[in-house]
Design a protein around this motif. Structure first.
Motif, mmCIF file in Angstrom:
data_model
loop_
_atom_site.group_PDB
_atom_site.id
_atom_site.type_symbol
_atom_site.label_atom_id
_atom_site.label_comp_id
_atom_site.label_asym_id
_atom_site.label_seq_id
_atom_site.Cartn_x
_atom_site.Cartn_y
_atom_site.Cartn_z
ATOM 1 N N LYS A 1 0.820 -1.188 0.150
ATOM 2 C CA LYS A 1 -0.138 0.030 0.176
ATOM 3 C C LYS A 1 0.739 1.272 -0.213
ATOM 4 O O LYS A 1 1.728 1.281 0.467
ATOM 5 N N SER A 2 0.927 2.041 -1.004
ATOM 6 C CA SER A 2 1.331 3.548 -0.860
ATOM 7 C C SER A 2 0.326 4.312 0.204
ATOM 8 O O SER A 2 -0.112 4.915 0.573
ATOM 9 N N VAL A 3 1.983 4.681 0.729
ATOM 10 C CA VAL A 3 1.665 5.823 1.575
ATOM 11 C C VAL A 3 2.364 6.962 2.103
ATOM 12 O O VAL A 3 3.480 6.922 1.451
ATOM 13 N N ASP A 4 1.953 7.537 2.933
ATOM 14 C CA ASP A 4 3.231 9.000 2.736
ATOM 15 C C ASP A 4 4.325 9.062 4.090
ATOM 16 O O ASP A 4 4.885 9.901 3.904
ATOM 17 N N TYR A 5 4.057 7.691 5.229
ATOM 18 C CA TYR A 5 4.819 8.271 6.362
ATOM 19 C C TYR A 5 5.832 7.132 6.313
ATOM 20 O O TYR A 5 6.324 6.585 7.340
ATOM 21 N N THR A 6 6.128 6.495 5.164
ATOM 22 C CA THR A 6 7.051 5.119 5.158
ATOM 23 C C THR A 6 8.106 6.141 4.873
ATOM 24 O O THR A 6 8.460 6.475 4.012
ATOM 25 N N ASP A 7 9.844 5.536 5.307
ATOM 26 C CA ASP A 7 10.885 5.898 4.862
ATOM 27 C C ASP A 7 11.183 5.150 3.440
ATOM 28 O O ASP A 7 12.411 5.315 3.270
ATOM 29 N N GLN A 8 10.784 4.086 3.323
ATOM 30 C CA GLN A 8 10.848 2.585 2.151
ATOM 31 C C GLN A 8 10.808 4.214 0.850
ATOM 32 O O GLN A 8 9.858 4.482 0.764
ATOM 33 N N PRO A 9 12.102 3.647 -0.291
ATOM 34 C CA PRO A 9 12.021 4.589 -1.272
ATOM 35 C C PRO A 9 10.612 3.820 -2.215
ATOM 36 O O PRO A 9 10.617 5.693 -2.472
ATOM 37 N N GLU A 10 10.014 3.452 -2.127
ATOM 38 C CA GLU A 10 8.941 2.975 -3.288
ATOM 39 C C GLU A 10 7.521 3.514 -2.552
ATOM 40 O O GLU A 10 6.671 3.757 -2.986
ATOM 41 N N GLY A 11 7.972 4.017 -1.194
ATOM 42 C CA GLY A 11 6.866 4.716 -0.606
ATOM 43 C C GLY A 11 5.642 3.287 -0.104
ATOM 44 O O GLY A 11 4.322 3.887 0.352
ATOM 45 N N LEU A 12 6.242 2.306 0.033
ATOM 46 C CA LEU A 12 4.727 1.120 0.285
ATOM 47 C C LEU A 12 5.374 0.062 1.335
ATOM 48 O O LEU A 12 6.769 0.790 2.877
ATOM 49 N N THR A 13 4.166 0.292 2.256
ATOM 50 C CA THR A 13 4.017 -0.662 2.994
ATOM 51 C C THR A 13 2.960 -1.946 3.342
ATOM 52 O O THR A 13 2.455 -2.413 2.702
ATOM 53 N N GLY A 14 3.734 -2.763 4.335
ATOM 54 C CA GLY A 14 2.403 -4.209 4.275
ATOM 55 C C GLY A 14 0.691 -4.085 5.348
ATOM 56 O O GLY A 14 1.439 -5.427 5.613
ATOM 57 N N ILE A 15 2.025 -2.932 6.302
ATOM 58 C CA ILE A 15 1.207 -3.061 7.713
ATOM 59 C C ILE A 15 -0.685 -3.481 7.537
ATOM 60 O O ILE A 15 -1.106 -3.601 8.674
ATOM 61 N N ASP A 16 -0.476 -2.865 6.584
ATOM 62 C CA ASP A 16 -2.302 -2.815 7.000
ATOM 63 C C ASP A 16 -2.752 -3.871 6.774
ATOM 64 O O ASP A 16 -3.520 -5.041 5.127
ATOM 65 N N LYS A 17 -3.117 -5.236 7.295
ATOM 66 C CA LYS A 17 -3.448 -6.713 7.209
ATOM 67 C C LYS A 17 -4.444 -6.635 7.402
ATOM 68 O O LYS A 17 -5.398 -5.922 8.405
ATOM 69 N N GLN A 18 -5.235 -7.849 6.278
ATOM 70 C CA GLN A 18 -6.918 -8.074 6.309
ATOM 71 C C GLN A 18 -6.982 -9.763 6.595
ATOM 72 O O GLN A 18 -6.414 -10.079 6.007
ATOM 73 N N PRO A 19 -8.786 -9.887 6.552
ATOM 74 C CA PRO A 19 -8.391 -11.134 7.003
ATOM 75 C C PRO A 19 -8.745 -11.482 5.826
ATOM 76 O O PRO A 19 -9.165 -10.985 5.291
ATOM 77 N N VAL A 20 -9.044 -12.730 5.203
ATOM 78 C CA VAL A 20 -8.755 -14.118 4.441
ATOM 79 C C VAL A 20 -9.287 -14.886 4.409
ATOM 80 O O VAL A 20 -9.212 -15.929 5.952
ATOM 81 N N ASP A 21 -10.287 -15.701 4.439
ATOM 82 C CA ASP A 21 -10.834 -16.860 4.337
ATOM 83 C C ASP A 21 -9.443 -17.946 3.298
ATOM 84 O O ASP A 21 -9.120 -17.884 3.181
ATOM 85 N N GLY A 22 -10.554 -19.476 3.911
ATOM 86 C CA GLY A 22 -9.907 -20.115 3.580
ATOM 87 C C GLY A 22 -7.837 -21.082 3.647
ATOM 88 O O GLY A 22 -7.276 -20.058 4.595
ATOM 89 N N PRO A 23 -7.743 -21.421 3.307
ATOM 90 C CA PRO A 23 -6.353 -22.267 4.462
ATOM 91 C C PRO A 23 -4.916 -21.675 3.248
ATOM 92 O O PRO A 23 -5.297 -20.894 2.369
ATOM 93 N N VAL A 24 -4.131 -21.114 4.752
ATOM 94 C CA VAL A 24 -2.918 -20.543 4.719
ATOM 95 C C VAL A 24 -1.698 -21.154 5.104
ATOM 96 O O VAL A 24 -1.740 -21.655 5.472
#
Length: 224
Positions: A12-35
């Motif tokens: 997800k693109s955000v303006d509060y990360t110091d990653q060069p691409e401005g991306l973070t994976g912190i916004d996690k959402q529940p999923v169905d099915g086996p993982v």
């Protein structure tokens, strides 16, 4: 004790990360099915141990010692009451939302069986960061979360396999020492004098934290 939710993060693109691409994976959402859950590889190379979950900052997240992050629903409920807002499963960026399990009270090296296949081992607590604070949108969040002292647990994968919502969680090994996730978190944040105690957890302790604890112990032994 059971698994209430399995949560995955997409880039997800955000303006509060110091990653060069401005991306973070912190916004996690529940999923169905086996993982599928498996060891991802060493820090800096391996990402998440949960298939389909994104780690954008490999410097500070992911790798075998932080393959999976778990947080207790009971602790989310307590924060809901304190903050006066709803916190759905996954709100703290956790891969696993549990019920009936004292996650922050778990001992380093404690092993959990989830479902029929997967075995995970507790390595450390989660240290809050600016990304976490901005994701929640709470002022002073890093300080508040640290003061609360219930950080949830990072885990390494001992036995890979599939997990799904509703799976039973069983503690299959509990070490004889008294080094809990909560104690380790305090030692790594506000009570550094406790760092040498963490070495009682042995090889189960997150490797970077173990190195810090050894260096602290050596430095203070030299002073004395």
């Amino acid at each position: 004790m059971k698994l209430l939710s399995v949560n995955l993060g997409r880039p997800k693109s955000v303006d509060y990360t110091d990653q060069p691409e401005g991306l973070t994976g912190i916004d996690k959402q529940p999923v169905d099915g086996p993982v599928r859950v498996a060891a991802p590889g060493p820090k800096g190379v391996g990402a998440s141990g949960v298939a389909g979950d994104t780690v954008c900052d490999l410097r500070h997240h992911g790798g075998d010692d932080q393959a999976v992050y778990a947080f207790a629903r009971e602790d989310l409920d307590a924060w809901e009451r304190e903050l006066g807002r709803q916190l759905p499963n996954g709100s703290f960026g956790e891969n696993l939302t549990t019920e009936g399990l004292d996650v922050s009270g778990a001992r380093i090296g404690e092993r959990w069986r989830i479902g029929p296949e997967v075995v995970l081992e507790v390595t450390s607590g989660r240290i809050p960061c600016r990304t976490f604070q901005e994701h929640l949108g709470e002022r002073g969040w890093v300080r508040r979360f640290t003061r609360q002292g219930a950080p949830g647990a990072y885990l390494r994968v001992i036995a890979p396999g599939e997990i799904r919502v509703g799976d039973a969680v069983e503690i299959v090994h509990r070490p004889g020492h008294d080094i809990t996730v909560a104690l380790q978190f305090r030692a790594s944040t506000t009570e550094r004098h406790l760092l040498p105690r963490l070495l009682a957890a042995g090889d189960a302790l997150h490797s970077q934290i173990a190195r810090t604890a050894r260096e602290y112990a050596r430095a203070h032994a030299a002073e004395n």
